[in-house]
Scaffold this motif. Structure first.
Motif, PDB file in Angstrom:
ATOM      1  N   VAL A 193       6.265  13.579   6.897  1.00  9.40           N
ATOM      2  CA  VAL A 193       4.834  13.335   7.463  1.00  9.40           C
ATOM      3  C   VAL A 193       4.269  12.420   6.558  1.00  9.40           C
ATOM      4  CG1 VAL A 193       2.584  14.309   7.650  1.00  9.40           C
ATOM      5  CG2 VAL A 193       4.702  15.829   8.297  1.00  9.40           C
ATOM      6  N   LYS A 194       3.905  11.348   7.151  1.00 10.18           N
ATOM      7  CA  LYS A 194       3.029  10.132   6.212  1.00 10.18           C
ATOM      8  C   LYS A 194       1.540  10.337   6.676  1.00 10.18           C
ATOM      9  CE  LYS A 194       5.163   6.856   4.597  1.00 10.18           C
ATOM     10  NZ  LYS A 194       5.721   6.545   3.067  1.00 10.18           N
ATOM     11  N   LEU A 195       0.854  10.729   5.517  1.00 12.82           N
ATOM     12  CA  LEU A 195      -0.566  10.943   5.891  1.00 12.82           C
ATOM     13  C   LEU A 195      -1.256   9.411   5.684  1.00 12.82           C
ATOM     14  CD1 LEU A 195      -1.335  14.246   4.314  1.00 12.82           C
ATOM     15  CD2 LEU A 195      -0.974  14.065   6.771  1.00 12.82           C
ATOM     16  N   PRO A 196      -2.395   9.228   6.202  1.00  8.44           N
ATOM     17  CA  PRO A 196      -3.273   8.030   5.951  1.00  8.44           C
ATOM     18  C   PRO A 196      -3.856   7.872   4.728  1.00  8.44           C
ATOM     19  CG  PRO A 196      -3.891   9.016   8.243  1.00  8.44           C
ATOM     20  CD  PRO A 196      -2.979   9.943   7.563  1.00  8.44           C
ATOM     21  N   LEU A 197      -4.036   6.885   4.026  1.00  8.34           N
ATOM     22  CA  LEU A 197      -4.840   6.904   2.546  1.00  8.34           C
ATOM     23  C   LEU A 197      -6.006   7.592   2.752  1.00  8.34           C
ATOM     24  CD1 LEU A 197      -3.770   3.014   1.531  1.00  8.34           C
ATOM     25  CD2 LEU A 197      -2.696   5.268   0.982  1.00  8.34           C
ATOM     26  N   SER A 198      -6.836   7.741   3.989  1.00  8.53           N
ATOM     27  CA  SER A 198      -8.411   8.330   3.755  1.00  8.53           C
ATOM     28  C   SER A 198      -8.169   9.752   4.127  1.00  8.53           C
ATOM     29  CB  SER A 198      -9.070   7.586   4.991  1.00  8.53           C
ATOM     30  OG  SER A 198      -8.560   7.696   6.309  1.00  8.53           O
ATOM     31  N   TYR A 199      -6.955  10.257   4.356  1.00  9.68           N
ATOM     32  CA  TYR A 199      -6.750  11.600   4.675  1.00  9.68           C
ATOM     33  C   TYR A 199      -7.585  12.493   3.577  1.00  9.68           C
ATOM     34  CZ  TYR A 199      -4.960  15.726   7.020  1.00  9.68           C
ATOM     35  OH  TYR A 199      -4.805  16.952   7.493  1.00  9.68           O
ATOM     36  N   LYS A 200      -7.161  12.577   2.570  1.00 10.62           N
ATOM     37  CA  LYS A 200      -7.657  13.609   1.466  1.00 10.62           C
ATOM     38  C   LYS A 200      -9.076  13.215   1.366  1.00 10.62           C
ATOM     39  CE  LYS A 200      -3.533  14.596  -0.989  1.00 10.62           C
ATOM     40  NZ  LYS A 200      -2.852  14.443  -2.242  1.00 10.62           N
ATOM     41  N   ALA A 201      -9.582  11.963   1.395  1.00 11.21           N
ATOM     42  CA  ALA A 201     -11.178  11.602   1.056  1.00 11.21           C
ATOM     43  C   ALA A 201     -12.093  12.132   2.105  1.00 11.21           C
ATOM     44  CB  ALA A 201     -11.312  10.071   0.672  1.00 11.21           C
ATOM     45  N   ASN A 202     -11.525  11.720   3.437  1.00 10.06           N
ATOM     46  CA  ASN A 202     -12.309  11.812   4.543  1.00 10.06           C
ATOM     47  C   ASN A 202     -11.984  13.294   5.080  1.00 10.06           C
ATOM     48  OD1 ASN A 202     -14.155  11.715   6.682  1.00 10.06           O
ATOM     49  ND2 ASN A 202     -13.579   9.594   7.071  1.00 10.06           N
ATOM     50  N   GLU A 239       0.799  -1.328  -0.083  1.00  7.46           N
ATOM     51  CA  GLU A 239      -0.041   0.027   0.070  1.00  7.46           C
ATOM     52  C   GLU A 239       0.860   1.385  -0.081  1.00  7.46           C
ATOM     53  OE1 GLU A 239      -4.146  -1.369   2.147  1.00  7.46           O
ATOM     54  OE2 GLU A 239      -2.559  -0.451   3.422  1.00  7.46           O
ATOM     55  N   VAL A 240       2.101   1.344  -0.662  1.00  9.03           N
ATOM     56  CA  VAL A 240       2.734   2.549  -0.683  1.00  9.03           C
ATOM     57  C   VAL A 240       2.855   3.086  -2.367  1.00  9.03           C
ATOM     58  CG1 VAL A 240       4.098   2.247   1.388  1.00  9.03           C
ATOM     59  CG2 VAL A 240       4.915   1.106  -0.452  1.00  9.03           C
ATOM     60  N   GLY A 241       1.960   2.849  -2.956  1.00 11.20           N
ATOM     61  CA  GLY A 241       1.790   3.175  -4.366  1.00 11.20           C
ATOM     62  C   GLY A 241       1.655   4.560  -4.405  1.00 11.20           C
ATOM     63  N   ALA A 242       0.699   4.834  -5.505  1.00 13.37           N
ATOM     64  CA  ALA A 242       0.415   6.272  -6.039  1.00 13.37           C
ATOM     65  C   ALA A 242      -0.465   7.060  -5.024  1.00 13.37           C
ATOM     66  CB  ALA A 242      -0.182   6.275  -7.383  1.00 13.37           C
ATOM     67  N   GLU A 243      -1.189   6.156  -4.234  1.00 13.65           N
ATOM     68  CA  GLU A 243      -2.109   6.835  -3.313  1.00 13.65           C
ATOM     69  C   GLU A 243      -1.333   7.298  -1.972  1.00 13.65           C
ATOM     70  OE1 GLU A 243      -6.444   4.837  -3.256  1.00 13.65           O
ATOM     71  OE2 GLU A 243      -4.789   3.385  -3.123  1.00 13.65           O
ATOM     72  N   ASP A 244      -0.085   6.964  -1.804  1.00 19.50           N
ATOM     73  CA  ASP A 244       0.600   7.230  -0.900  1.00 19.50           C
ATOM     74  C   ASP A 244       0.959   8.779  -0.571  1.00 19.50           C
ATOM     75  OD1 ASP A 244       3.850   7.184   0.469  1.00 19.50           O
ATOM     76  OD2 ASP A 244       2.282   6.702   1.748  1.00 19.50           O
ATOM     77  N   THR A 245       0.805   9.442   0.511  1.00 17.28           N
ATOM     78  CA  THR A 245       1.121  10.750   0.771  1.00 17.28           C
ATOM     79  C   THR A 245       2.156  10.979   1.642  1.00 17.28           C
ATOM     80  OG1 THR A 245      -1.348  11.129   0.324  1.00 17.28           O
ATOM     81  CG2 THR A 245      -0.235  13.012   1.096  1.00 17.28           C
ATOM     82  N   GLN A 246       3.175  11.587   1.145  1.00 20.20           N
ATOM     83  CA  GLN A 246       4.333  11.861   1.957  1.00 20.20           C
ATOM     84  C   GLN A 246       4.853  13.303   1.848  1.00 20.20           C
ATOM     85  OE1 GLN A 246       7.709   9.078   2.640  1.00 20.20           O
ATOM     86  NE2 GLN A 246       9.005  10.639   2.230  1.00 20.20           N
ATOM     87  N   LEU A 247       5.141  13.958   2.833  1.00 18.17           N
ATOM     88  CA  LEU A 247       5.308  15.404   2.528  1.00 18.17           C
ATOM     89  C   LEU A 247       6.519  15.619   3.629  1.00 18.17           C
ATOM     90  CD1 LEU A 247       2.004  15.375   3.213  1.00 18.17           C
ATOM     91  CD2 LEU A 247       2.600  17.674   2.201  1.00 18.17           C
TER      92      LEU A 247
END
Length: 266
Positions: A40-49, A15-23
């Motif tokens: 910062v590693k954001l959860p996969l649901s962060y942008k949607a929820n 689960e560290v593909g294109a959906e992964d969000t790292q800043l």
């Protein structure tokens, strides 16, 4: 044990593909008088929820440790075995200075090193955490994890900043450091029976000699004297060396953390 280690190695690619969000953020610290960097590693649901808030996982020694914690937590979450977290990889320019609470004068160790842990805790408490809480949707539940000298820092935070972190994960903490001040202070803290309600995970591997003796004395004191609302998990890995105790213990630590968080209504 081998199966768990294989799982730990495999989750780095889950689960560290294109959906992964790292800043990455650069923050100038007035307390440390230097520029600091955090991942910062954001959860996969962060942008949607966009109405959801998250607990925050502060991982000391950014890099592969951050990747390991984030990947394992995501894998457990996908099987309903963990809460999603915002994972913060904490960097330092001098880990002995920033993670060791006292200056070491024991000739068996690096003499003159250490002593800056309280200042680094000040940085986390008054600069880093407010920045993260302002920038991201957090829920005031903070977890800290560290290995070896960073594990010593976790134990120090456990007894000295009672409300800063709600959960503490210390993998092979270097409680032998210096004159064993951190181990002694942590023992005195639990003997007093202070009730703050937190989670503590500690483990040890094949380390022997004084390191093992000090660790065993500390953890047994905590086990016998802890307040009823301190949730304690202890692991011993007799076949794993010091370098592997974080990987070996992370699964148990995260599973225990999840049970603790569930009891807190998370």
């Amino acid at each position: 044990m081998k199966a768990i280690l294989l799982l730990l190695l495999s989750v780095l690619s889950v689960e560290v593909g294109a959906e992964d969000t790292q800043l990455t953020h650069g923050i100038f610290s007035e307390i440390l008088n230097e520029k600091t960097k955090v991942t910062v590693k954001l959860p996969l649901s962060y942008k949607a929820n966009k109405n959801k808030t998250y607990p925050v996982f502060y991982v000391l020694d950014d890099g592969i440790n951050t990747e390991l914690v984030d990947s394992m937590n995501r894998r457990l979450h996908s099987s309903n075995g963990a809460n999603e977290h915002i994972v913060i990889g904490v960097n330092t320019t001098d880990r002995l200075r920033d993670f060791a609470p006292s200056v070491n004068m024991d000739p068996r160790g690096p003499v003159g090193e250490g002593g800056g842990a309280d200042k680094f805790l000040d940085y986390i408490e008054t600069e880093l955490m407010p920045y993260i809480n302002k920038t991201y949707r957090t829920n005031n539940h903070n977890v800290v994890a560290g290995h070896s000298i960073a594990g010593l820092f976790v134990v120090h935070a456990f007894h000295s900043r009672l409300n800063l972190f709600q959960a503490h994960l210390a993998f092979s903490p270097a409680v032998w450091w210096g004159a064993r001040e951190t181990a002694t202070a942590a023992q005195q803290y639990v003997i007093k029976g202070v009730s703050v309600g937190s989670f503590l995970y500690c483990n040890i591997g094949t380390e022997g000699g004084e390191m093992r003796a000090v660790y065993d004395n500390l953890t047994q004191t905590i086990l016998r004297n802890r307040s009823s609302d301190l949730i304690l998990y202890l692991d011993v890995f007799d076949n794993e060396s010091h370098d592997f105790t974080m990987a070996a213990g992370l699964y148990n630590a995260l599973k225990g953390l999840y049970k603790y968080q569930q009891k807190k209504g998370m």
